[in-house]
Design a protein around this motif. Sequence first.
Motif, PDB file in Angstrom:
ATOM      1  N   LEU A  45     -90.508  41.151  22.801  1.00 19.13           N
ATOM      2  CA  LEU A  45     -91.837  40.744  23.271  1.00 19.13           C
ATOM      3  C   LEU A  45     -92.248  41.726  24.345  1.00 19.13           C
ATOM      4  O   LEU A  45     -91.448  42.051  25.222  1.00 19.13           O
ATOM      5  CB  LEU A  45     -91.790  39.369  23.927  1.00 19.13           C
ATOM      6  N   GLY A  46     -93.516  42.162  24.286  1.00 19.15           N
ATOM      7  CA  GLY A  46     -94.002  43.094  25.307  1.00 19.15           C
ATOM      8  C   GLY A  46     -94.101  42.403  26.668  1.00 19.15           C
ATOM      9  O   GLY A  46     -94.077  41.169  26.766  1.00 19.15           O
ATOM     10  N   GLU A  91     -97.203  38.307  18.790  1.00 20.49           N
ATOM     11  CA  GLU A  91     -95.981  39.081  18.556  1.00 20.49           C
ATOM     12  C   GLU A  91     -94.958  38.160  17.917  1.00 20.49           C
ATOM     13  O   GLU A  91     -94.955  36.956  18.186  1.00 20.49           O
ATOM     14  CB  GLU A  91     -95.450  39.656  19.875  1.00 20.49           C
ATOM     15  N   LEU A  92     -94.138  38.719  17.054  1.00 18.75           N
ATOM     16  CA  LEU A  92     -93.174  37.913  16.303  1.00 18.75           C
ATOM     17  C   LEU A  92     -91.743  38.222  16.743  1.00 18.75           C
ATOM     18  O   LEU A  92     -91.415  39.378  17.007  1.00 18.75           O
ATOM     19  CB  LEU A  92     -93.228  38.260  14.805  1.00 18.75           C
ATOM     20  N   VAL A  93     -90.921  37.184  16.772  1.00 18.90           N
ATOM     21  CA  VAL A  93     -89.489  37.375  17.025  1.00 18.90           C
ATOM     22  C   VAL A  93     -88.741  36.629  15.929  1.00 18.90           C
ATOM     23  O   VAL A  93     -88.984  35.440  15.730  1.00 18.90           O
ATOM     24  CB  VAL A  93     -89.072  36.752  18.384  1.00 18.90           C
ATOM     25  N   VAL A  94     -87.875  37.313  15.212  1.00 17.01           N
ATOM     26  CA  VAL A  94     -87.043  36.644  14.204  1.00 17.01           C
ATOM     27  C   VAL A  94     -85.595  36.775  14.677  1.00 17.01           C
ATOM     28  O   VAL A  94     -85.202  37.841  15.171  1.00 17.01           O
ATOM     29  CB  VAL A  94     -87.220  37.266  12.801  1.00 17.01           C
ATOM     30  N   ALA A  95     -84.830  35.714  14.564  1.00 15.32           N
ATOM     31  CA  ALA A  95     -83.448  35.727  15.058  1.00 15.32           C
ATOM     32  C   ALA A  95     -82.694  36.935  14.504  1.00 15.32           C
ATOM     33  O   ALA A  95     -82.791  37.223  13.302  1.00 15.32           O
ATOM     34  CB  ALA A  95     -82.749  34.440  14.644  1.00 15.32           C
ATOM     35  N   PRO A  96     -81.961  37.657  15.373  1.00 14.09           N
ATOM     36  CA  PRO A  96     -81.242  38.843  14.894  1.00 14.09           C
ATOM     37  C   PRO A  96     -80.224  38.448  13.819  1.00 14.09           C
ATOM     38  O   PRO A  96     -79.587  37.404  13.926  1.00 14.09           O
ATOM     39  CB  PRO A  96     -80.545  39.382  16.146  1.00 14.09           C
ATOM     40  N   GLY A  97     -80.113  39.255  12.809  1.00  8.51           N
ATOM     41  CA  GLY A  97     -79.122  38.998  11.767  1.00  8.51           C
ATOM     42  C   GLY A  97     -79.574  37.973  10.737  1.00  8.51           C
ATOM     43  O   GLY A  97     -78.821  37.651   9.821  1.00  8.51           O
ATOM     44  N   HIS A  98     -80.791  37.435  10.863  1.00  9.83           N
ATOM     45  CA  HIS A  98     -81.253  36.452   9.875  1.00  9.83           C
ATOM     46  C   HIS A  98     -81.314  37.117   8.502  1.00  9.83           C
ATOM     47  O   HIS A  98     -81.709  38.280   8.380  1.00  9.83           O
ATOM     48  CB  HIS A  98     -82.635  35.908  10.268  1.00  9.83           C
TER      49      HIS A  98
END
Length: 319
Positions: A45-46, A91-98
């Motif tokens: 996220l910025g 802004e989008l955040v997707v769980a790492p490794g999903h």
Amino acid sequence: MPHRPAKYRGGTMRIELHDSLTPDVLADVQQLLDAWHARDVDEVLGEPKRAQLTVGASRWSGALAREEGAPVGYAHVRWEPAGHVPTASAELVVAPGHEQPQAVADGLLEALRRRVADAGGGTLYVWAHGVANPSASLPAGAGLEVERLLAVMSRPLELPPDDVTPPAGVTLGSYRPGTDDESLLRVNNFAFAGHPEQGDWDAETLEGRRARSWFDPEGVLLAWKGDRLLGFHWTKVHPGPEPVGEVYVLGVGPDAQGTGIGKLLLRAGLAHLHERGCRRVILYVDRSNAAAVRLYESIGFETTHYEVCYAEEVPPGEG
Ligand SMILES: CC(C)(COP(=O)(O)OP(=O)(O)OC[C@H]1O[C@@H](n2cnc3c(N)ncnc32)[C@H](O)[C@@H]1OP(=O)(O)O)[C@@H](O)C(=O)NCCC(=O)NCCS
């Protein structure tokens, strides 16, 4: 060709839309940001959106994607100041490794489209950070078009630039808050006419920038011909054990562009950053700004990645 959302396979994913930031929602968002932080990624996220993440934030909406109750994705929306046409910057955040990041992103974006449609329709902007290939990111995969492409450029600064001598009649000095404001605003507003963040500054905008914790008047270099300001270079130091310098703003005024002042100010700013201990310098520049990109490349900057703004016009909802 119409875009087809990625098909979500297996399990159940639920998307929740929130218009009020409560401690519970914030804890879930933080869990996702922490998961990236643990992988040394802080820029999912910025900065302006991270700063907005406070319980009770105004002009905020958020979509959370959950699997079996656990957060796996988050979309952060900042609503631009009230107008009759809403502008939402997300802004989008997707769980790492999903395993299915595109399906999560598509679900979040669909929720945002509905939210903008319910608000009467408008432009949905989606920013993505640290992008290597702007046409292969999650928003691009969801069918959004690139609206703005900011190149992040960088160069080493083991040695200071060797020639920062101004030509005859030109002097270099650092910014004197108050005294130089009018000249600085005049040059800034000429150089950045029409620019979304840097254009149309007034005394209040300047004061706001000066109030930032990192502000240092000695890091703002001005080039003068007599009492006429030709241009300025506002530098920034990102502190740390290995401080990184930034070409924050570089602007040259009327009748001085194309006469070598930009290059002179750029070099002088690099010399200043070197003196402050920076051995690497970064900058953000609009990829379409050919003059600036050429200037930066000529002095050793290379593009490392992109910050991308995607956009989509969302029609009003049906009720
Ligand atoms: C970009 C800017 C700072 C360059 O300053 P300048 O004083 O006009 O540039 P200089 O005369 O020092 O030229 C330096 C180099 O820039 C490039 N350049 C400058 N003007 C150019 C133009 N119109 N087209 C293509 N390249 C150009 C060239 O590589 C030039 O080197 P060269 O003369 O050896 O070929 C100035 O044009 C400006 O203020 N632009 C608007 C604000 C902005 O875009 N700032 C940068 C983003 S933060």
